[in-house]
Design a protein around this motif. Structure first.
Motif, PDB file in Angstrom:
ATOM      1  N   ASP A 521     -13.820  -5.919 -21.581  1.00 61.38           N
ATOM      2  CA  ASP A 521     -14.759  -5.997 -22.604  1.00 61.38           C
ATOM      3  C   ASP A 521     -15.502  -4.461 -22.432  1.00 61.38           C
ATOM      4  O   ASP A 521     -15.801  -3.816 -23.447  1.00 61.38           O
ATOM      5  N   HIS A 522     -15.304  -4.036 -21.265  1.00 58.18           N
ATOM      6  CA  HIS A 522     -16.274  -2.798 -20.980  1.00 58.18           C
ATOM      7  C   HIS A 522     -15.286  -1.683 -19.836  1.00 58.18           C
ATOM      8  O   HIS A 522     -15.932  -0.814 -19.426  1.00 58.18           O
ATOM      9  N   ALA A 523     -14.142  -1.883 -19.883  1.00 63.37           N
ATOM     10  CA  ALA A 523     -13.446  -1.143 -19.154  1.00 63.37           C
ATOM     11  C   ALA A 523     -12.003  -1.217 -19.701  1.00 63.37           C
ATOM     12  O   ALA A 523     -11.259  -2.190 -20.038  1.00 63.37           O
ATOM     13  N   LEU A 524     -11.240   0.120 -19.469  1.00 69.16           N
ATOM     14  CA  LEU A 524      -9.610   0.220 -19.702  1.00 69.16           C
ATOM     15  C   LEU A 524      -9.201   0.850 -18.465  1.00 69.16           C
ATOM     16  O   LEU A 524      -9.688   1.744 -18.005  1.00 69.16           O
ATOM     17  N   LEU A 525      -8.195   0.045 -18.093  1.00 67.10           N
ATOM     18  CA  LEU A 525      -7.309   0.248 -16.628  1.00 67.10           C
ATOM     19  C   LEU A 525      -5.979   0.698 -17.491  1.00 67.10           C
ATOM     20  O   LEU A 525      -5.238   0.098 -18.065  1.00 67.10           O
ATOM     21  N   PHE A 526      -5.794   1.876 -16.722  1.00 70.39           N
ATOM     22  CA  PHE A 526      -4.237   2.445 -16.975  1.00 70.39           C
ATOM     23  C   PHE A 526      -3.711   2.956 -15.525  1.00 70.39           C
ATOM     24  O   PHE A 526      -4.478   3.753 -14.951  1.00 70.39           O
ATOM     25  N   ALA A 527      -2.381   2.415 -15.160  1.00 70.52           N
ATOM     26  CA  ALA A 527      -1.806   2.820 -13.899  1.00 70.52           C
ATOM     27  C   ALA A 527      -0.481   3.167 -14.400  1.00 70.52           C
ATOM     28  O   ALA A 527       0.176   3.045 -15.361  1.00 70.52           O
ATOM     29  N   THR A 528       0.080   4.013 -13.308  1.00 66.96           N
ATOM     30  CA  THR A 528       1.511   4.486 -13.166  1.00 66.96           C
ATOM     31  C   THR A 528       2.575   3.637 -12.678  1.00 66.96           C
ATOM     32  O   THR A 528       3.359   3.842 -12.558  1.00 66.96           O
ATOM     33  N   SER A 529       2.032   2.507 -12.058  1.00 68.91           N
ATOM     34  CA  SER A 529       3.078   1.773 -11.411  1.00 68.91           C
ATOM     35  C   SER A 529       2.350   0.396 -11.316  1.00 68.91           C
ATOM     36  O   SER A 529       1.337   0.105 -11.616  1.00 68.91           O
ATOM     37  N   ASP A 530       3.619  -0.779 -11.121  1.00 68.55           N
ATOM     38  CA  ASP A 530       2.884  -2.015 -10.979  1.00 68.55           C
ATOM     39  C   ASP A 530       1.996  -2.367  -9.749  1.00 68.55           C
ATOM     40  O   ASP A 530       1.168  -2.936 -10.131  1.00 68.55           O
ATOM     41  N   LEU A 531       2.189  -1.673  -8.879  1.00 67.08           N
ATOM     42  CA  LEU A 531       1.353  -1.900  -7.632  1.00 67.08           C
ATOM     43  C   LEU A 531       0.067  -1.283  -7.754  1.00 67.08           C
ATOM     44  O   LEU A 531      -1.018  -1.905  -7.416  1.00 67.08           O
ATOM     45  N   ALA A 532      -0.043  -0.237  -8.307  1.00 66.92           N
ATOM     46  CA  ALA A 532      -1.385   0.369  -8.555  1.00 66.92           C
ATOM     47  C   ALA A 532      -2.235  -0.597  -9.499  1.00 66.92           C
ATOM     48  O   ALA A 532      -3.394  -0.779  -9.261  1.00 66.92           O
ATOM     49  N   MET A 533      -1.606  -1.128 -10.499  1.00 63.07           N
ATOM     50  CA  MET A 533      -2.303  -2.055 -11.402  1.00 63.07           C
ATOM     51  C   MET A 533      -2.808  -3.314 -10.839  1.00 63.07           C
ATOM     52  O   MET A 533      -3.924  -3.738 -10.908  1.00 63.07           O
ATOM     53  N   GLU A 534      -1.802  -3.816 -10.037  1.00 63.27           N
ATOM     54  CA  GLU A 534      -2.089  -5.095  -9.091  1.00 63.27           C
ATOM     55  C   GLU A 534      -3.233  -4.883  -8.109  1.00 63.27           C
ATOM     56  O   GLU A 534      -4.122  -5.603  -7.956  1.00 63.27           O
ATOM     57  N   ARG A 535      -3.129  -3.542  -7.502  1.00 64.69           N
ATOM     58  CA  ARG A 535      -4.425  -3.266  -6.551  1.00 64.69           C
ATOM     59  C   ARG A 535      -5.625  -3.081  -7.249  1.00 64.69           C
ATOM     60  O   ARG A 535      -6.863  -3.648  -6.972  1.00 64.69           O
ATOM     61  N   ALA A 536      -5.712  -2.594  -8.499  1.00 62.68           N
ATOM     62  CA  ALA A 536      -6.826  -2.395  -9.273  1.00 62.68           C
ATOM     63  C   ALA A 536      -7.374  -3.579  -9.716  1.00 62.68           C
ATOM     64  O   ALA A 536      -8.880  -3.976  -9.760  1.00 62.68           O
ATOM     65  N   LEU A 537      -6.733  -4.548 -10.396  1.00 62.37           N
ATOM     66  CA  LEU A 537      -7.110  -5.952 -10.817  1.00 62.37           C
ATOM     67  C   LEU A 537      -7.792  -6.790  -9.442  1.00 62.37           C
ATOM     68  O   LEU A 537      -8.749  -7.693  -9.988  1.00 62.37           O
ATOM     69  N   ALA A 538      -6.914  -6.554  -8.639  1.00 64.96           N
ATOM     70  CA  ALA A 538      -7.299  -7.486  -7.416  1.00 64.96           C
ATOM     71  C   ALA A 538      -8.856  -6.959  -6.996  1.00 64.96           C
ATOM     72  O   ALA A 538      -9.749  -7.794  -6.576  1.00 64.96           O
ATOM     73  N   ALA A 539      -9.084  -5.583  -6.739  1.00 66.62           N
ATOM     74  CA  ALA A 539     -10.397  -5.131  -6.578  1.00 66.62           C
ATOM     75  C   ALA A 539     -11.505  -5.505  -7.402  1.00 66.62           C
ATOM     76  O   ALA A 539     -12.557  -5.906  -7.006  1.00 66.62           O
ATOM     77  N   GLY A 540     -11.062  -5.486  -8.559  1.00 67.04           N
ATOM     78  CA  GLY A 540     -12.218  -6.132  -9.639  1.00 67.04           C
ATOM     79  C   GLY A 540     -12.421  -7.399  -9.586  1.00 67.04           C
ATOM     80  O   GLY A 540     -13.494  -7.847  -9.957  1.00 67.04           O
ATOM     81  N   LYS A 541     -11.731  -8.255  -9.253  1.00 64.86           N
ATOM     82  CA  LYS A 541     -11.899  -9.537  -8.897  1.00 64.86           C
ATOM     83  C   LYS A 541     -12.482 -10.032  -7.579  1.00 64.86           C
ATOM     84  O   LYS A 541     -13.290 -10.907  -7.745  1.00 64.86           O
TER      85      LYS A 541
END
Length: 806
Positions: A521-541
């Motif tokens: 709703d208020h953030a766009l995440l863009f990652a260069t790898s699967d692991l980077a996205m997984e870590r970011a979403l885990a931190a947000g949660k």
């Protein structure tokens, strides 16, 4: 011309002295005319100096405006003048100055930088030798002509001397093309306070003057103007150039300029209130924090530059400078200090009124602290910064002539009508002003491509639904939608593009990216790898997975005028950089860091460094990827054993389970034939195959082949032979980019044996999707190819030599 060459040679030698003592290859070239002086400080608004580079934060969090609120500039007030003895010899209108207050501690400062730690690596020994050879050659040439100068270098490097290099004035006629070209257009000075070494420095300078007089043609001697109890004054006039050299107690002054008949002393002491120490730029620069020692300061006044532009630039250029508010920028200052640990650095853009485009872009609206939630706790580097795209767009639009402004508006309207995308509303005013970055790796490996540095960008958005529509429209219009896949990560649907190989240079190095994004709703995440996205979403949660703590603490304490934070743990260094709006303008301060602002430039501009560092770093990357490939194949072996034992597929109904495809093991496809066994995946979804039937991970491609029925005359039929699939399968792993992401190719047999080859056989050279191994590539070609008495080596059908691994 010989006289001019002799004078310039002396100046060059003394400047080499400055460079040697500072170990710094950078030089300042800005100059100004004494008549082009800044307006008196009393006639302007009074900015404050702000805080020290890393002063202790307040105990409680300052009042923070609502998200996206416009931030007003702090009140302005100039601090008192702090006397700097050598600066007190410079006129207040000095254009630029570099101050090195403790020459004997420069080596210590250099040793603390990130660049020094990187250069200490054994693989860079050749580079260190090349640099040392260059210094040795330069000093040998100087020693042959003036051995006293080499002795002077050594004396200064070991003493607590202070050195200042300053550019006092510039002749504006030199920039118009109408002036006298033979006249030296600048006045420059070198000032030195020798302290306890003053007597030794005096004797060496006297010896240098005598040597110069002995080797110079007649008529170019150093004139002794005055000798007094505390020193002396010598002057050289040669071919329109005048050089004054003076000793005054422990201080030495060298002044270079055009020969205009001046007879006064060079740069006599002034009261601090009338000197460069009192200029607005210097006063706005706060002293180092308690316990830190200043090592270097640099100042450039810009008011004279704007005055020079008024004289020589076109009306259109001057109008653009005024509209952009650039003429309100008074100057730029930078400082470096030795802290108890690491280095404190600070860069200031003195623009107290905040009218310039840079101030508007960075500080128009407040940071959104919620964006820091997407930064993982174990990140190698992270930053949170503000950049107002809307304010920047409005500012740039103001700079455009009326005709170009109309063309821009017409383009935006046409895009909205034809593509259904309102670029200004959907993107420019929807993205930001807060941006966060985090990643794993360091600058060196990212620049050389020695490892796949993983980076995530988090961008504040005002309307998530609007951005989703824009992205969907862009994908459909461009045709890229066919290359986009979705995957579930932590309960969120992530869009993932097919892997993209990105060339890094002419040498053929390639890094493969797996770009993916998630829109909330208020953030766009863009990652260069699967692991980077997984870590970011885990931190947000999960708050426990969030960090680093240094960013959160700084964000909580800095108040409304903070516009940037960064944290770096690369190369074992931990530092925090804060960017903020102070009463004097923009400030970027780094505390207890690795000297990135002073050493980083040398790293980036060193063309030799990558050539030395790449082989070692690349070998480490290849070794890590090959180890990961073997581990993934062993994971496949374990998953296959469980799949077959549980008889999840028994297509011939004989009660014996069959081996699985990669899609079945990862849950990307149901068990073939409607198998009645469990359906839970046995392998990570990161090995789910793409349309090629293979998966990509850690620089390698993976594929599982099952026995297929053959057509009459050869060629497989798309039908798995159940009886053979009960005992046979082969899994391959081969490099995406041979020589860059990996070298060897691996094969896993149904009996659990793991084989490898150097990928150099006559039919090998396997590389990503471009060249994949055949299903029978690793099978023994002919028993005659075996080495007698050796069972762990065989020649494959692809011509490669395959070695069984334990």
């Amino acid at each position: 011309m010989a006289k001019r060459g002799m004078a310039r040679g002396l100046l060059g030698g003394l400047l080499l002295l400055a460079a040697s003592c500072s170990n710094d290859d950078a030089s300042d070239g800005a100059t100004r005319n004494a008549s082009l002086s800044p307006a008196p400080a009393a006639s302007r608004a009074k900015p404050s100096g702000g805080k020290a580079a890393a002063s202790a934060p307040p105990a409680t969090r300052a009042t923070r405006p609502e998200r996206g609120a416009v931030v007003a500039a702090p009140a302005a007030e100039l601090p008192a003048v702090v006397a700097r003895p050598l600066f007190d010899r410079l006129p207040r209108a000095t254009l630029a100055a570099l101050r090195l207050p403790q020459l004997d501690r420069l080596g210590e400062a250099a040793s603390r930088t990130a660049l020094a730690k990187l250069l200490d690596a054994p693989e860079l020994a050749a580079l260190r030798g090349t640099v040392q050879q260059g210094f040795d050659q330069a000093f040998a040439e100087v020693a042959a002509k003036a051995p006293e100068l080499v002795t002077l270098f050594a004396e200064l490097k070991g003493s607590a001397a202070e050195l200042v290099v300053a550019w006092l004035s510039v002749d504006p006629l030199a920039f118009t093309g109408n002036g006298v070209t033979e006249r030296l257009p600048i006045r420059a000075a070198l000032l030195l306070d020798g302290g306890l070494a003053a007597t030794r420095i005096d004797s060496l300078l006297e010896a240098l003057v005598e040597r110069a007089a002995a080797n110079s043609p007649r008529g170019s001697e150093w004139e002794l103007v005055e000798r007094a109890a505390r020193g002396w004054h010598r002057r050289l006039r040669s071919d329109g150039i005048q050089v004054d050299l003076e000793r005054d107690g422990t201080q030495f002054v060298l002044l270079l300029g055009a020969d205009d008949g001046r007879d006064e002393r060079p740069l006599p002491p002034l009261t601090p209130s009338d000197s460069f120490s009192a200029c607005e730029l210097v006063r706005a620069t706060a002293p180092p924090r308690a316990g830190a020692t200043t090592i270097a300061e640099a100042f450039v006044q810009l008011d004279p530059v704007w005055q020079l532009c008024q004289r020589v630039a076109s009306p259109a250029v001057n109008t653009t400078l005024a509209l952009g508010g650039f003429t309100s920028i008074r100057g730029v200052a930078a400082s470096c200090a030795l802290a108890e640990e690491g280095i404190d650095e600070c860069v200031r853009l003195v623009a107290p009124e905040g009218k310039d485009l840079l101030s508007r872009a960075f500080t128009a609206r407040q940071l959104d602290p919620a964006l820091a939630r997407w930064i993982p706790a174990d990140t190698s580097f992270a930053s949170l910064q503000g950049f107002d795209l809307a304010a920047t767009f409005d500012g740039v639009r103001e700079l455009l002539p009326a005709e170009l402004r109309q063309q821009l508006d017409a383009f935006l309207a046409q895009t909205a009508s034809r593509e259904g995308v309102d670029l200004e509303r959907d993107l420019i005013r929807n993205l930001g002003p807060t941006f966060a970055t985090s990643g794993f790796g360091d600058l060196a490996t990212a620049l050389t491509g020695a490892s796949a540095t993983e980076v995530t960008f988090a961008i504040e958005i005002q309307d998530g639904a609007r951005l989703r529509r824009v992205i969907d429209q862009a994908l459909r219009t461009s045709g890229l939608s066919q290359r986009i896949r979705t995957r579930a990560v932590g309960g969120q649907l992530v869009m993932r593009c097919e892997p993209i190989p990105v060339p890094l240079g002419a040498d053929g190095r390639v890094v493969t990216l797996a770009p993916q994004w998630w829109v909330g709703d208020h953030a766009l995440l863009f990652a260069t790898s699967d692991l980077a996205m997984e870590r970011a979403l885990a931190a947000g949660k999960d708050e426990a997975a969030r960090g680093p703590a240094a960013l959160a603490q700084a964000l909580a304490s800095e108040g409304a005028h903070l516009f940037g934070l960064s944290y770096d743990a690369s190369l074992g260094l931990r530092g925090l950089t804060l960017a903020r709006r102070t009463a004097s303008g923009l400030e970027i301060a780094s505390s207890s860091g690795g000297g990135t602002m002073t050493a980083g430039a040398a790293l980036l501009f060193s063309g030799v460094l990558p050539a030395i560092a790449i082989p070692k770093l690349l070998a480490a990357r290849i070794d890590a990827n090959e180890r990961a490939a073997m581990a993934n194949l062993r994971a496949i072996a374990a998953a296959q054993a469980q799949f077959q034992a549980e008889a999840r597929v028994d297509s011939d109904g004989d009660g014996l389970g069959e081996y699985a495809t990669l899609a079945e093991l990862t849950g990307a496809a149901p068990a073939r034939g409607g198998g009645s066994g469990e359906t839970r995946p046995l392998l990570t979804d990161r090995l789910q195959p793409d349309p090629s039937g293979s998966a990509e991970r850690s620089g390698y491609r993976f594929r599982i082949d099952l026995p297929m029925a053959l057509r009459r005359g050869g060629g497989p039929i798309p039908q798995i032979v159940a009886e053979r699939a009960e005992v046979e399968f082969v899994a391959y792993a081969w490099p995406i980019e041979p020589g860059s992401s990996g070298n060897r190719v691996y094969a896993l047999g149904g009996d659990g044996s793991l084989w490898c080859s150097d990928n150099r056989g006559e039919k090998q050279g396997y590389a990503g999707l471009q060249r994949m191994p055949a299903a029978d590539a690793s099978e023994e070609r002919d028993q005659a190819d075996r080495v007698v008495g050796v069972t762990a080596v065989r020649r494959g059908r692809d011509g490669g030599v395959w070695l069984e691994l334990e």
